[in-house]
Each structure stands twice: as C-alpha cells, then as structure tokens.
Design a protein around this motif. Structure first.
Motif, PDB file in Angstrom:
ATOM      1  N   SER A   1      31.702  45.663  46.012  1.00  0.00           N
ATOM      2  CA  SER A   1      31.193  44.448  46.283  1.00  0.00           C
ATOM      3  C   SER A   1      29.919  43.971  46.694  1.00  0.00           C
ATOM      4  O   SER A   1      29.117  45.031  47.007  1.00  0.00           O
ATOM      5  CB  SER A   1      32.071  43.934  47.417  1.00  0.00           C
ATOM      6  OG  SER A   1      32.002  44.630  48.678  1.00  0.00           O
ATOM      7  N   ALA A   2      29.532  42.990  46.554  1.00  0.00           N
ATOM      8  CA  ALA A   2      28.227  42.102  46.915  1.00  0.00           C
ATOM      9  C   ALA A   2      27.274  42.492  45.923  1.00  0.00           C
ATOM     10  O   ALA A   2      26.896  43.538  45.529  1.00  0.00           O
ATOM     11  CB  ALA A   2      27.883  42.894  48.404  1.00  0.00           C
ATOM     12  N   VAL A   3      26.878  41.208  45.190  1.00  0.00           N
ATOM     13  CA  VAL A   3      26.005  41.326  44.085  1.00  0.00           C
ATOM     14  C   VAL A   3      24.643  41.925  44.551  1.00  0.00           C
ATOM     15  O   VAL A   3      24.137  42.898  43.763  1.00  0.00           O
ATOM     16  CB  VAL A   3      25.954  39.882  43.513  1.00  0.00           C
ATOM     17  CG1 VAL A   3      24.730  39.985  42.529  1.00  0.00           C
ATOM     18  CG2 VAL A   3      27.203  39.598  43.016  1.00  0.00           C
ATOM     19  N   GLY A   4      24.123  41.589  45.612  1.00  0.00           N
ATOM     20  CA  GLY A   4      22.916  42.211  46.218  1.00  0.00           C
ATOM     21  C   GLY A   4      23.190  43.631  46.250  1.00  0.00           C
ATOM     22  O   GLY A   4      22.063  44.554  45.770  1.00  0.00           O
ATOM     23  N   ASP A   5      23.912  44.148  46.794  1.00  0.00           N
ATOM     24  CA  ASP A   5      24.215  45.613  46.938  1.00  0.00           C
ATOM     25  C   ASP A   5      23.987  46.288  45.446  1.00  0.00           C
ATOM     26  O   ASP A   5      23.660  47.327  45.292  1.00  0.00           O
ATOM     27  CB  ASP A   5      25.423  45.958  47.610  1.00  0.00           C
ATOM     28  CG  ASP A   5      25.205  45.892  49.203  1.00  0.00           C
ATOM     29  OD1 ASP A   5      23.983  46.092  49.636  1.00  0.00           O
ATOM     30  OD2 ASP A   5      26.058  45.554  49.941  1.00  0.00           O
ATOM     31  N   ALA A   6      24.927  45.708  44.837  1.00  0.00           N
ATOM     32  CA  ALA A   6      24.951  46.304  43.082  1.00  0.00           C
ATOM     33  C   ALA A   6      23.535  46.277  42.572  1.00  0.00           C
ATOM     34  O   ALA A   6      23.159  47.049  41.746  1.00  0.00           O
ATOM     35  CB  ALA A   6      26.062  45.345  42.235  1.00  0.00           C
ATOM     36  N   VAL A   7      22.675  45.465  42.891  1.00  0.00           N
ATOM     37  CA  VAL A   7      21.234  45.159  42.374  1.00  0.00           C
ATOM     38  C   VAL A   7      20.770  46.619  42.948  1.00  0.00           C
ATOM     39  O   VAL A   7      19.849  47.036  42.098  1.00  0.00           O
ATOM     40  CB  VAL A   7      20.623  43.861  42.634  1.00  0.00           C
ATOM     41  CG1 VAL A   7      19.111  43.915  42.376  1.00  0.00           C
ATOM     42  CG2 VAL A   7      21.172  42.908  42.084  1.00  0.00           C
TER      43      VAL A   7
ATOM     44  N   VAL B   1      34.986  50.342  36.122  1.00  0.00           N
ATOM     45  CA  VAL B   1      36.505  50.469  36.423  1.00  0.00           C
ATOM     46  C   VAL B   1      36.688  49.306  37.584  1.00  0.00           C
ATOM     47  O   VAL B   1      36.176  49.205  38.578  1.00  0.00           O
ATOM     48  CB  VAL B   1      37.106  51.788  37.213  1.00  0.00           C
ATOM     49  CG1 VAL B   1      38.540  51.432  37.628  1.00  0.00           C
ATOM     50  CG2 VAL B   1      36.889  52.942  36.174  1.00  0.00           C
ATOM     51  N   LEU B   2      37.422  48.138  37.134  1.00  0.00           N
ATOM     52  CA  LEU B   2      37.469  46.910  37.892  1.00  0.00           C
ATOM     53  C   LEU B   2      38.473  47.308  39.453  1.00  0.00           C
ATOM     54  O   LEU B   2      39.542  47.742  39.073  1.00  0.00           O
ATOM     55  CB  LEU B   2      38.255  45.869  37.104  1.00  0.00           C
ATOM     56  CG  LEU B   2      37.000  45.051  36.252  1.00  0.00           C
ATOM     57  CD1 LEU B   2      37.694  44.130  35.371  1.00  0.00           C
ATOM     58  CD2 LEU B   2      35.872  44.546  36.886  1.00  0.00           C
ATOM     59  N   PHE B   3      38.138  46.621  40.240  1.00  0.00           N
ATOM     60  CA  PHE B   3      38.920  46.759  41.511  1.00  0.00           C
ATOM     61  C   PHE B   3      39.007  45.249  41.798  1.00  0.00           C
ATOM     62  O   PHE B   3      38.078  44.355  42.111  1.00  0.00           O
ATOM     63  CB  PHE B   3      38.263  47.508  42.628  1.00  0.00           C
ATOM     64  CG  PHE B   3      38.976  47.189  43.965  1.00  0.00           C
ATOM     65  CD1 PHE B   3      39.858  48.153  44.124  1.00  0.00           C
ATOM     66  CD2 PHE B   3      38.548  46.525  44.884  1.00  0.00           C
ATOM     67  CE1 PHE B   3      40.785  48.113  45.560  1.00  0.00           C
ATOM     68  CE2 PHE B   3      39.248  46.597  46.064  1.00  0.00           C
ATOM     69  CZ  PHE B   3      40.159  47.361  46.275  1.00  0.00           C
ATOM     70  N   ASP B   4      40.555  44.813  41.938  1.00  0.00           N
ATOM     71  CA  ASP B   4      40.624  43.496  41.954  1.00  0.00           C
ATOM     72  C   ASP B   4      40.974  43.481  43.640  1.00  0.00           C
ATOM     73  O   ASP B   4      41.938  43.498  44.207  1.00  0.00           O
ATOM     74  CB  ASP B   4      42.052  42.996  41.262  1.00  0.00           C
ATOM     75  CG  ASP B   4      42.501  41.605  41.539  1.00  0.00           C
ATOM     76  OD1 ASP B   4      41.612  40.991  42.247  1.00  0.00           O
ATOM     77  OD2 ASP B   4      43.656  41.278  41.086  1.00  0.00           O
ATOM     78  N   ARG B   5      39.970  42.864  44.241  1.00  0.00           N
ATOM     79  CA  ARG B   5      39.960  42.762  45.859  1.00  0.00           C
ATOM     80  C   ARG B   5      41.161  41.690  46.096  1.00  0.00           C
ATOM     81  O   ARG B   5      41.814  41.976  47.284  1.00  0.00           O
ATOM     82  CB  ARG B   5      38.580  42.193  46.415  1.00  0.00           C
ATOM     83  CG  ARG B   5      38.590  41.856  47.590  1.00  0.00           C
ATOM     84  CD  ARG B   5      37.154  41.447  48.136  1.00  0.00           C
ATOM     85  NE  ARG B   5      36.823  40.004  47.612  1.00  0.00           N
ATOM     86  CZ  ARG B   5      37.163  38.840  48.062  1.00  0.00           C
ATOM     87  NH1 ARG B   5      37.795  38.731  49.168  1.00  0.00           N
ATOM     88  NH2 ARG B   5      36.781  37.945  47.709  1.00  0.00           N
ATOM     89  N   LYS B   6      41.575  40.809  45.423  1.00  0.00           N
ATOM     90  CA  LYS B   6      42.471  39.663  45.881  1.00  0.00           C
ATOM     91  C   LYS B   6      43.898  40.419  45.722  1.00  0.00           C
ATOM     92  O   LYS B   6      44.939  39.934  46.028  1.00  0.00           O
ATOM     93  CB  LYS B   6      42.221  38.597  45.038  1.00  0.00           C
ATOM     94  CG  LYS B   6      41.141  38.015  45.386  1.00  0.00           C
ATOM     95  CD  LYS B   6      41.068  36.564  44.243  1.00  0.00           C
ATOM     96  CE  LYS B   6      39.510  35.730  44.743  1.00  0.00           C
ATOM     97  NZ  LYS B   6      39.557  34.696  44.000  1.00  0.00           N
ATOM     98  N   GLY B   7      44.095  41.564  45.014  1.00  0.00           N
ATOM     99  CA  GLY B   7      45.350  42.226  44.646  1.00  0.00           C
ATOM    100  C   GLY B   7      45.912  43.061  45.944  1.00  0.00           C
ATOM    101  O   GLY B   7      47.202  43.417  45.875  1.00  0.00           O
ATOM    102  N   GLY B   8      45.286  42.826  47.122  1.00  0.00           N
ATOM    103  CA  GLY B   8      45.713  43.812  48.219  1.00  0.00           C
ATOM    104  C   GLY B   8      46.106  45.104  47.975  1.00  0.00           C
ATOM    105  O   GLY B   8      45.332  45.947  47.215  1.00  0.00           O
ATOM    106  N   TRP B   9      47.168  45.709  48.523  1.00  0.00           N
ATOM    107  CA  TRP B   9      47.271  47.152  48.425  1.00  0.00           C
ATOM    108  C   TRP B   9      47.755  47.438  46.861  1.00  0.00           C
ATOM    109  O   TRP B   9      47.612  48.428  46.208  1.00  0.00           O
ATOM    110  CB  TRP B   9      48.420  47.745  49.239  1.00  0.00           C
ATOM    111  CG  TRP B   9      48.176  47.809  50.771  1.00  0.00           C
ATOM    112  CD1 TRP B   9      48.399  46.643  51.759  1.00  0.00           C
ATOM    113  CD2 TRP B   9      47.223  48.772  51.170  1.00  0.00           C
ATOM    114  NE1 TRP B   9      48.045  47.192  52.779  1.00  0.00           N
ATOM    115  CE2 TRP B   9      47.245  48.398  52.716  1.00  0.00           C
ATOM    116  CE3 TRP B   9      46.623  49.717  50.892  1.00  0.00           C
ATOM    117  CZ2 TRP B   9      46.427  49.069  53.384  1.00  0.00           C
ATOM    118  CZ3 TRP B   9      46.007  50.912  51.598  1.00  0.00           C
ATOM    119  CH2 TRP B   9      45.942  50.192  52.905  1.00  0.00           C
TER     120      TRP B   9
END
Length: 350
Positions: free
Chosen positions: A23-29, A69-77
């Motif tokens: 997460s966080a676009v700044g961290d990805a940069v 590999v996508l991680f869907d944060r809104k998907g919970g567990w």
C-alpha cells in the motif's frame, strides 16, 4: 568490543524474488529503485510484487517488474485467502518484506521461500519480525528511501545509480502530447489533497498561489490528485476564488498523472504520493510539509532547496524521527511558497 558486521544474504543467480510492499503510492515509488537495482545487478532475476490496486496501477508496465499479484484490501480476510491461492504452489528464493504492518506479516508468512528478509525487531511492528528469518540490523534513523536500500546492502547489491524508470511508457506519449497541446502556457501542477487532513493546506492560499503563478510567471495552474471528498471540496474553493483559469484533472489514472507531472514545468505538492512521483520524474517540486518529518519522508536528494519546511520551528535542528506535529502545515504562508517559486524561476526553470 566492535559491533558485528551486517548480515550478508547471498543472492542466487536468476533468483525468484517476492516483494511485499502493498500500500501507499509514495512507498511504492521508494521501492522502485530497489527493483531497478536488483535487475541491473542481475537481469535474470524475476521479480513478483504484491500490491494493492492504487500503486499497482502506477507500477503496471514497469520494465523491471515481471509480475504483479493484486491484494484487494477491501476484501477483508477473503483477500488473504485469494492471495494464498495466487501464491499457492509457487516457491520463491527470497522474500523482501519492506512493509512492517500486520497485513504484510500475513503475506510474508503465506509465501514459500527459504529466506525471508525484513527489518530488525525494533522497526518491525505488529509482530512483523516474527515472520522473517533474516533481519537487517538496527541503524541510525534515516530517510525511508535509504532504509529500503538497506535490503540491497544486505544482499550485496549496489544502489547507485538511483533509478525509478517511472515513464511515461512509449504508448503513453501520444496522450501526454494531446494534454499539453490544449494548454497555452507551461503547466504548474498543484497537488492539493492527501490521505490525512493534517497534511493539507488552506484552499484560499492555494487560490492565491494559483493567481500568482499565472500573473508573475506565465504558468497555467493544473490541479492534480484523486477524488476524495476533501480534495473535491478544495478544488471547488480554488475554482471559485481564483481570478485566472485553473485546469483540473482530479481523478485521472496514475499513469496519466505520470505524463502530466513529467511534462510540467513545476509541481507544488503536499506530502503525498504524487510529490514523490514528481521528484522521481525529475520535475522541480516544491513540497509543503509540516505534519511528518521531511528529513525522513521528504523529497529524496532532489529539490531539497525547494522544500517549504513547516515541521521544524525557526532555527530548530530537529532529528529524524517518526514523530508527527499537529497544525504545522497550515502555518505555511503564501509568501513562503512564492519565495520557493522565485527560487525555482532562478535555478530550475527550463
């Protein structure tokens, strides 16, 4: 007694590496120079990166990232179950756990790899240290970018030259040219929103700066960013108060935003992801910072002279810490910002 040298983790040829920084676009940069350094060191390395949707849309198509590999944060567990399925049956040579929070700990635990490299116990929160089996030793506080380079140090990989390779990609250039063809003046991007209200500035001052950019420097103000409720409200106020035309591009996809920032003459930005994108692209960037320590998360190496530092009090030589300071961003004045614009005009204007 001399301290022990930092551990060295041998990097096998053609290593399969999983990067955990979701997460966080700044961290990805900040992670991108780690990725480019690894590929520069050994082009046969295969890099898989676990990312949430926002930063994934920025990174997708990067020449040194083999797979997202996508991680869907809104998907919970359910999101972790889907990720486990996506990683199931796959073995990596190395996991780089650059994110020190609980969700990253779960992802690192799910990954199958003999070596899982992470930060020392003092920096790894939420039991993150428990899921890694190689630790980077504690060091003096430093910029986040340099903290990520500690992973390269441990692997014996040089971090210089620092490269982001953010684009625009070749197929994006036509859209970039079409955008700027509609403007009659060089663009000055205004990044008016952030994920935290304490990082944000006063709409009336944004409007005053916008007018000054138009009148004194012949620039076309262009609002960039997302579509959060606060950003939309700030945009409405700026458009209502400004005396001269302001172009708004709120909500454009990240890849389009890269083209806009890269083609602009100047960026004025709050402490947020697009600020780091602009710096990485080499666009002169005036950063307005007061809530979070700019020595830790401010512009990296470039354009430090353009920083409007409201975090520190006048004359204060503050240390690098994670401490936050309330109410400081709103102390920034229009005159302070325009002083940095004048410096840009003398030093960086193309």
């Amino acid at each position: 007694m001399p301290s022990a040298p930092p551990p060295f983790v041998p990097l096998p040829p053609a290593a399969r590496i999983l990067i955990v920084m979701m997460s966080a676009v700044g961290d990805a940069v900040h992670v991108l120079p780690v990725v480019t350094a690894l590929k520069r060191h050994d082009p046969s390395i295969r890099i898989t990166w676990v990312l949430q949707g926002g930063p994934a849309s920025l990174v997708r198509g990067h020449p040194d990232v083999d797979e997202i590999v996508l991680f869907d944060r809104k998907g919970g567990w359910r999101a972790f179950a889907e990720l486990r399925k996506a990683l199931g049956g796959r073995r990596f040579d190395l996991v780089l756990d650059l994110q020190v929070y609980f969700k990253a700990s779960i992802v690192t635990a799910l990954a199958d790899a003999p070596v899982k490299l992470g930060f020392d116990r003092g920096r790894a929160r939420d039991w993150n240290w428990a899921v890694t089996n190689r630790k980077i030793p504690r060091r003096q506080p430093q910029h986040v970018q340099d903290q990520y380079f500690e992973f390269l140090d441990t692997l014996g990989v040089p971090d210089e030259p620092v490269e982001w390779k953010l684009g625009p990609w070749p197929h994006e250039l036509d859209a970039q040219r079409a955008f700027f063809a509609k403007l009659e003046r060089p663009a000055a991007c205004l990044v008016i929103g952030s994920t935290h209200p304490e990082k944000e500035w006063v709409p009336e001052r944004w409007a005053a700066v916008s007018d000054a950019l138009w009148e004194r420097y012949g620039l076309q103000p262009v609002i960039v960013g997302g579509t959060s409720e606060r950003e939309m409200a700030t945009e409405r106020d700026i458009l209502r108060l400004a005396r001269h035309p302001v172009v708004s591009t709120l909500g454009v996809p990240f890849r389009e935003l890269v083209g806009i920032l890269q083609g602009s003459a100047l960026t004025l930005s709050l402490d947020t992801g697009p600020m780091h994108i602009s710096v990485a692209l080499g666009t002169p960037t005036i950063a307005l910072m007061g809530y979070i320590n700019p020595k830790r998360t401010g512009p990296y190496r470039r354009f430090r002279d353009l920083l409007v530092d409201a975090y520190g009090y006048p004359g204060e030589d503050y240390p690098i810490t994670i401490q936050k300071r309330l109410g400081r961003t709103r102390t920034i004045t229009v005159e302070q910002v325009m002083g940095k614009v004048a410096l840009w005009d003398r030093t960086y204007r193309r």
